[in-house]
Design a protein around this motif. Sequence first.
Motif, PDB file in Angstrom:
ATOM      1  N   ILE A 343       2.014   2.602   8.148  1.00  0.00           N
ATOM      2  CA  ILE A 343       0.850   2.237   7.340  1.00  0.00           C
ATOM      3  C   ILE A 343       0.012   3.501   7.179  1.00  0.00           C
ATOM      4  CG2 ILE A 343      -1.170   0.740   7.131  1.00  0.00           C
ATOM      5  CD1 ILE A 343       0.173  -1.169   9.087  1.00  0.00           C
ATOM      6  N   TYR A 381      -0.672  -5.232   6.309  1.00  0.00           N
ATOM      7  CA  TYR A 381      -1.315  -5.294   4.998  1.00  0.00           C
ATOM      8  C   TYR A 381      -1.708  -6.735   4.717  1.00  0.00           C
ATOM      9  CZ  TYR A 381       0.644  -0.635   4.074  1.00  0.00           C
ATOM     10  OH  TYR A 381       0.964   0.693   4.134  1.00  0.00           O
ATOM     11  N   GLY A 385      -2.595  -6.193  -0.320  1.00  0.00           N
ATOM     12  CA  GLY A 385      -2.016  -4.885  -0.039  1.00  0.00           C
ATOM     13  C   GLY A 385      -2.973  -3.911   0.620  1.00  0.00           C
ATOM     14  N   PRO A 387      -4.620  -2.168   3.872  1.00  0.00           N
ATOM     15  CA  PRO A 387      -4.316  -1.978   5.296  1.00  0.00           C
ATOM     16  C   PRO A 387      -5.409  -2.584   6.175  1.00  0.00           C
ATOM     17  CG  PRO A 387      -4.082   0.084   4.073  1.00  0.00           C
ATOM     18  CD  PRO A 387      -4.760  -0.885   3.159  1.00  0.00           C
ATOM     19  N   LYS A 451     -10.743  -3.354   7.710  1.00  0.00           N
ATOM     20  CA  LYS A 451      -9.993  -3.177   6.464  1.00  0.00           C
ATOM     21  C   LYS A 451     -10.348  -1.834   5.835  1.00  0.00           C
ATOM     22  CE  LYS A 451      -9.022  -7.963   5.200  1.00  0.00           C
ATOM     23  NZ  LYS A 451      -8.959  -8.934   4.082  1.00  0.00           N
TER      24      LYS A 451
END
Length: 455
Positions: A343, A381, A385, A387, A451
């Motif tokens: 990620i 995710y 989408g 992370p 986030k």
Amino acid sequence: MVFNRFQLQIIIYLIGICLSFTAALYLVFFIGNFPAVFGAILCTIVGAILFRYLYLFIAKTNQKLQRFIDSIKYADFVLKFSSDDSLDRNFKGLNNSFNSILEAFRKERASKEENLQYLKTILQQVNTGLMVVHNDGSVVLVNDRAKKIINLRRINHIDQLKSIDKRLYKILDSFSVNSNYLLDFHDNTQLIIRSTSLKIKSKTVRIFTFQNIYSELQQKEIESWQNLIKILRHEIMNSITPISSLNATLQDILDEDLVLEDSKYILPEESVEDLKEGLSTIGNRTDGLVKFIDSYRVYSNLPKPNFEQLDLNELIQKTSQLLDPEVTKSGIAFEYSIPAKAIEIKGDSYLLEMVLINLVKNAIQANEGIANARIKITGGYDEKGVPFVAVMDNGKGIVPEAIDKIFMPFFTTKKIGTGIGLSLSKQIMQLHHGTLVVKSEEGKQTTFTLKFLSQ
């Protein structure tokens, strides 16, 4: 119906022409006398007249059809076909059919133009700036609010923004789908810029919205300062009041128990112990006040992030390995879950590690005395989408009355603590263009989620 009549009319003309010329040939070649020749001439004239009518009929029809197709092609729905039926009464039906179709197109276009005008009016009236841009940078649509915000009366291409603000140009030029940006634009203007994309046929357009949140931020800042002042006042009074009270008590001890004998001051042993205890208490409260002020200094002087490319999975794994002995020592089950694929984010590993450590330590304290306590860190995710990292525990939870205050500086529900850990963590996430949110069900579960929106 009109087409069927058109076919029938063509057939009748063709039959008439064929019969006329056939009769003329028969009369000339098979009969051959003078009356027959005269009749053949008449038949030929009739056939020629029918052929002329057929030609004019088809030519007129083709002409009207061509005009009709051109009117559709060039969206010229004002055209109206006359009801001329001098050649044939069927032309009246054809004209009426064409006029009916064009009228339907006129109504449809008028309806679309009305809806378009309605939408344009709404776009011009909303208090949010809107700009639609093609992939080549040309501006398709921009409303008055956007023009006012960026201080341009007319804009045809985003390159024009270079002379206004290079940061704004860079944001619009380096487009990222579903991203949010906060930009200090001009005096009294703090823009939040949101972006998305839309594919229309084979072309992709970028849609940007601009909203000046300066007044809202100012109001929030005032409220934050008011809350901070309340907390500071509360903490300072908690320290000053007992110090003031103890000072008065110690002064009374000295006034009442301290005796001067033979040029020496004598104080009873009991009073000495009271003085020692009082001075020790004053020292402890003073140290606590100094630590509190140091905490405020740390909160107000947070360093800027040193951004670099990070693998969020590695950060989670590293932090989990670091905290595992402490969590295990507390008798709490500890685990982490990460996807197989890396990620990638941009961030400061030191600051983000600080956030995760703080959240896990809070979870350890929330799980004190809880049977089957566990803490889990999850990375991945979300459905859009974006992370994220989530820290979950099944501890005591957060009471509903405190859920909106836990990110406030110096607010704490714990007996021991400065109350700046969560506020610092949120501040760090804001510096990373991200969010830190909490969901908690008292007595069951609490989840803090980080986030990273602008990755």
